[in-house]
Design a protein around this motif. Structure first.
Motif, PDB file in Angstrom:
ATOM      1  N   ASN A   6     -14.421  35.766  22.145  1.00 46.03           N
ATOM      2  CA  ASN A   6     -15.820  35.348  22.115  1.00 46.03           C
ATOM      3  C   ASN A   6     -16.339  35.531  20.692  1.00 46.03           C
ATOM      4  OD1 ASN A   6     -18.645  35.228  22.254  1.00 46.03           O
ATOM      5  ND2 ASN A   6     -18.649  35.959  24.362  1.00 46.03           N
ATOM      6  N   PRO A   7     -16.740  34.452  20.020  1.00 38.65           N
ATOM      7  CA  PRO A   7     -17.170  34.553  18.626  1.00 38.65           C
ATOM      8  C   PRO A   7     -18.376  35.472  18.406  1.00 38.65           C
ATOM      9  CG  PRO A   7     -17.401  32.291  19.440  1.00 38.65           C
ATOM     10  CD  PRO A   7     -16.787  33.103  20.528  1.00 38.65           C
ATOM     11  N   GLN A  13     -23.629  38.351  12.457  1.00 37.52           N
ATOM     12  CA  GLN A  13     -25.003  37.909  12.764  1.00 37.52           C
ATOM     13  C   GLN A  13     -25.471  38.458  14.107  1.00 37.52           C
ATOM     14  OE1 GLN A  13     -24.408  33.596  12.326  1.00 37.52           O
ATOM     15  NE2 GLN A  13     -25.971  33.675  10.717  1.00 37.52           N
ATOM     16  N   PHE A  14     -24.532  38.785  14.988  1.00 34.62           N
ATOM     17  CA  PHE A  14     -24.871  39.303  16.312  1.00 34.62           C
ATOM     18  C   PHE A  14     -24.704  40.819  16.406  1.00 34.62           C
ATOM     19  CE2 PHE A  14     -23.580  34.889  17.005  1.00 34.62           C
ATOM     20  CZ  PHE A  14     -24.643  34.414  17.736  1.00 34.62           C
ATOM     21  N   SER A  15     -24.366  41.471  15.294  1.00 38.71           N
ATOM     22  CA  SER A  15     -24.014  42.894  15.351  1.00 38.71           C
ATOM     23  C   SER A  15     -25.180  43.806  15.739  1.00 38.71           C
ATOM     24  CB  SER A  15     -23.408  43.349  14.030  1.00 38.71           C
ATOM     25  OG  SER A  15     -24.363  43.257  12.997  1.00 38.71           O
ATOM     26  N   SER A  16     -26.403  43.325  15.635  1.00 33.18           N
ATOM     27  CA  SER A  16     -27.530  44.173  16.047  1.00 33.18           C
ATOM     28  C   SER A  16     -27.748  44.148  17.563  1.00 33.18           C
ATOM     29  CB  SER A  16     -28.809  43.751  15.331  1.00 33.18           C
ATOM     30  OG  SER A  16     -29.196  42.457  15.726  1.00 33.18           O
ATOM     31  N   THR A  17     -27.123  43.194  18.253  1.00 30.41           N
ATOM     32  CA  THR A  17     -27.298  43.095  19.704  1.00 30.41           C
ATOM     33  C   THR A  17     -25.987  43.066  20.490  1.00 30.41           C
ATOM     34  OG1 THR A  17     -27.393  40.686  19.577  1.00 30.41           O
ATOM     35  CG2 THR A  17     -29.490  41.873  19.508  1.00 30.41           C
ATOM     36  N   LYS A  18     -24.866  42.787  19.834  1.00 29.90           N
ATOM     37  CA  LYS A  18     -23.570  42.671  20.518  1.00 29.90           C
ATOM     38  C   LYS A  18     -22.563  43.617  19.870  1.00 29.90           C
ATOM     39  CE  LYS A  18     -24.570  38.838  22.922  1.00 29.90           C
ATOM     40  NZ  LYS A  18     -24.540  38.739  24.353  1.00 29.90           N
ATOM     41  N   SER A  19     -21.747  44.252  20.695  1.00 33.26           N
ATOM     42  CA  SER A  19     -20.665  45.048  20.138  1.00 33.26           C
ATOM     43  C   SER A  19     -19.707  44.120  19.388  1.00 33.26           C
ATOM     44  CB  SER A  19     -19.927  45.796  21.250  1.00 33.26           C
ATOM     45  OG  SER A  19     -19.361  44.880  22.173  1.00 33.26           O
ATOM     46  N   GLN A  20     -19.010  44.685  18.403  1.00 37.48           N
ATOM     47  CA  GLN A  20     -18.117  43.898  17.556  1.00 37.48           C
ATOM     48  C   GLN A  20     -16.706  44.482  17.595  1.00 37.48           C
ATOM     49  OE1 GLN A  20     -19.293  41.028  15.589  1.00 37.48           O
ATOM     50  NE2 GLN A  20     -20.850  41.390  17.153  1.00 37.48           N
ATOM     51  N   TRP A  21     -15.717  43.587  17.718  1.00 38.94           N
ATOM     52  CA  TRP A  21     -14.320  43.999  17.601  1.00 38.94           C
ATOM     53  C   TRP A  21     -14.059  44.393  16.154  1.00 38.94           C
ATOM     54  CZ3 TRP A  21     -11.191  44.513  21.733  1.00 38.94           C
ATOM     55  CH2 TRP A  21     -11.487  43.798  22.893  1.00 38.94           C
ATOM     56  N   THR A  22     -13.292  45.448  15.956  1.00 47.07           N
ATOM     57  CA  THR A  22     -12.865  45.828  14.610  1.00 47.07           C
ATOM     58  C   THR A  22     -11.353  45.675  14.451  1.00 47.07           C
ATOM     59  OG1 THR A  22     -12.755  48.159  15.292  1.00 47.07           O
ATOM     60  CG2 THR A  22     -14.797  47.400  14.220  1.00 47.07           C
ATOM     61  N   ILE A  23     -10.671  45.317  15.527  1.00 49.35           N
ATOM     62  CA  ILE A  23      -9.228  45.092  15.458  1.00 49.35           C
ATOM     63  C   ILE A  23      -8.988  43.586  15.301  1.00 49.35           C
ATOM     64  CG2 ILE A  23      -8.637  47.156  16.772  1.00 49.35           C
ATOM     65  CD1 ILE A  23      -8.316  45.403  19.271  1.00 49.35           C
ATOM     66  N   SER A  75     -14.077  36.807  33.089  1.00 53.12           N
ATOM     67  CA  SER A  75     -13.686  35.406  33.152  1.00 53.12           C
ATOM     68  C   SER A  75     -14.902  34.513  33.338  1.00 53.12           C
ATOM     69  CB  SER A  75     -12.729  35.198  34.327  1.00 53.12           C
ATOM     70  OG  SER A  75     -12.442  33.832  34.491  1.00 53.12           O
ATOM     71  N   ASP A  76     -14.946  33.443  32.559  1.00 53.31           N
ATOM     72  CA  ASP A  76     -15.933  32.385  32.738  1.00 53.31           C
ATOM     73  C   ASP A  76     -15.176  31.142  33.187  1.00 53.31           C
ATOM     74  OD1 ASP A  76     -18.068  33.947  31.870  1.00 53.31           O
ATOM     75  OD2 ASP A  76     -17.783  33.374  29.785  1.00 53.31           O
ATOM     76  N   GLN A  77     -15.227  30.876  34.466  1.00 52.89           N
ATOM     77  CA  GLN A  77     -14.565  29.696  35.038  1.00 52.89           C
ATOM     78  C   GLN A  77     -13.092  29.629  34.662  1.00 52.89           C
ATOM     79  OE1 GLN A  77     -17.160  26.635  33.572  1.00 52.89           O
ATOM     80  NE2 GLN A  77     -18.744  27.117  35.049  1.00 52.89           N
ATOM     81  N   GLY A  78     -12.401  30.757  34.771  1.00 50.94           N
ATOM     82  CA  GLY A  78     -10.963  30.786  34.535  1.00 50.94           C
ATOM     83  C   GLY A  78     -10.544  31.056  33.106  1.00 50.94           C
ATOM     84  N   ASN A  79     -11.488  31.056  32.174  1.00 47.57           N
ATOM     85  CA  ASN A  79     -11.169  31.373  30.783  1.00 47.57           C
ATOM     86  C   ASN A  79     -11.650  32.797  30.494  1.00 47.57           C
ATOM     87  OD1 ASN A  79     -10.179  30.861  28.200  1.00 47.57           O
ATOM     88  ND2 ASN A  79     -12.226  30.366  27.464  1.00 47.57           N
ATOM     89  N   TRP A  80     -10.749  33.634  30.020  1.00 50.48           N
ATOM     90  CA  TRP A  80     -11.052  35.041  29.825  1.00 50.48           C
ATOM     91  C   TRP A  80     -11.489  35.337  28.399  1.00 50.48           C
ATOM     92  CZ3 TRP A  80     -10.937  38.740  33.639  1.00 50.48           C
ATOM     93  CH2 TRP A  80     -10.460  38.318  34.881  1.00 50.48           C
ATOM     94  N   HIS A  81     -12.401  36.292  28.267  1.00 54.69           N
ATOM     95  CA  HIS A  81     -12.786  36.836  26.964  1.00 54.69           C
ATOM     96  C   HIS A  81     -13.198  38.292  27.184  1.00 54.69           C
ATOM     97  CE1 HIS A  81     -16.800  35.852  28.510  1.00 54.69           C
ATOM     98  NE2 HIS A  81     -17.251  36.777  27.680  1.00 54.69           N
ATOM     99  N   GLY A  82     -13.313  39.019  26.097  1.00 50.93           N
ATOM    100  CA  GLY A  82     -13.652  40.422  26.244  1.00 50.93           C
ATOM    101  C   GLY A  82     -14.503  40.926  25.107  1.00 50.93           C
ATOM    102  N   TYR A  83     -14.933  42.178  25.265  1.00 45.48           N
ATOM    103  CA  TYR A  83     -15.755  42.802  24.237  1.00 45.48           C
ATOM    104  C   TYR A  83     -15.648  44.319  24.367  1.00 45.48           C
ATOM    105  CZ  TYR A  83     -18.926  42.691  28.279  1.00 45.48           C
ATOM    106  OH  TYR A  83     -19.475  42.801  29.533  1.00 45.48           O
ATOM    107  N   PRO A  84     -15.818  45.020  23.253  1.00 42.06           N
ATOM    108  CA  PRO A  84     -15.844  46.485  23.301  1.00 42.06           C
ATOM    109  C   PRO A  84     -17.107  46.949  24.025  1.00 42.06           C
ATOM    110  CG  PRO A  84     -15.512  45.670  21.056  1.00 42.06           C
ATOM    111  CD  PRO A  84     -15.910  44.509  21.888  1.00 42.06           C
TER     112      PRO A  84
END
Length: 125
Positions: A6-7, A13-23, A75-84
């Motif tokens: 998930n971009p 730009q989203f770091s103040s509201t969304k967790s961010q991957w560091t790996i 999963s969103d309609q069969g497509n997976w994404h993740g977040y910390p």
């Protein structure tokens, strides 16, 4: 199962509201694949760790700059994404007790850390 990062969780730009991957993205995908292979799932949600030499390592950062060690894959309609996830901020962003027990039994987390996560307390793995 198809996986697409998930971009919003890789864009400062989203770091103040969304967790961010560091790996790196390949490590994110490996975490997802490992959680699927190990069946670390509850209610169609997979829980992941970034394992380095069988030890959980930091995989992301929260909007308030705390290191994160657990990922949530959905999963969103069969497509997976993740977040910390910051397990102490939301009861919906922490693994179920069964997954925590599996991690504890495999030596991935200690009993005190399992208890802290389960109770919604902040802890580093």
């Amino acid at each position: 199962m198809p996986y697409s990062p998930n971009p919003q969780h890789r864009n400062t730009q989203f770091s103040s509201t969304k967790s961010q991957w560091t790996i790196p993205i390949p490590a994110e995908e490996a975490s997802f694949n490992h959680s699927v292979d190990q069946n670390w799932a509850t209610n169609n949600i997979y829980w992941g760790l970034h394992l380095v030499e069988l030890k959980p390592e930091n995989l992301g950062i929260s909007p308030c700059s705390n290191q994160l060690f657990i990922a949530k894959f959905v999963s969103d309609q069969g497509n997976w994404h993740g977040y910390p996830v910051a397990t102490w901020l939301s009861p919906f962003d922490k693994p179920d007790e069964q997954t925590l027990t599996v991690w504890e039994n495999r030596g991935l987390i200690s009993t005190p850390k399992k208890s802290k996560i389960h109770r919604g307390k902040r802890c580093s793995l």
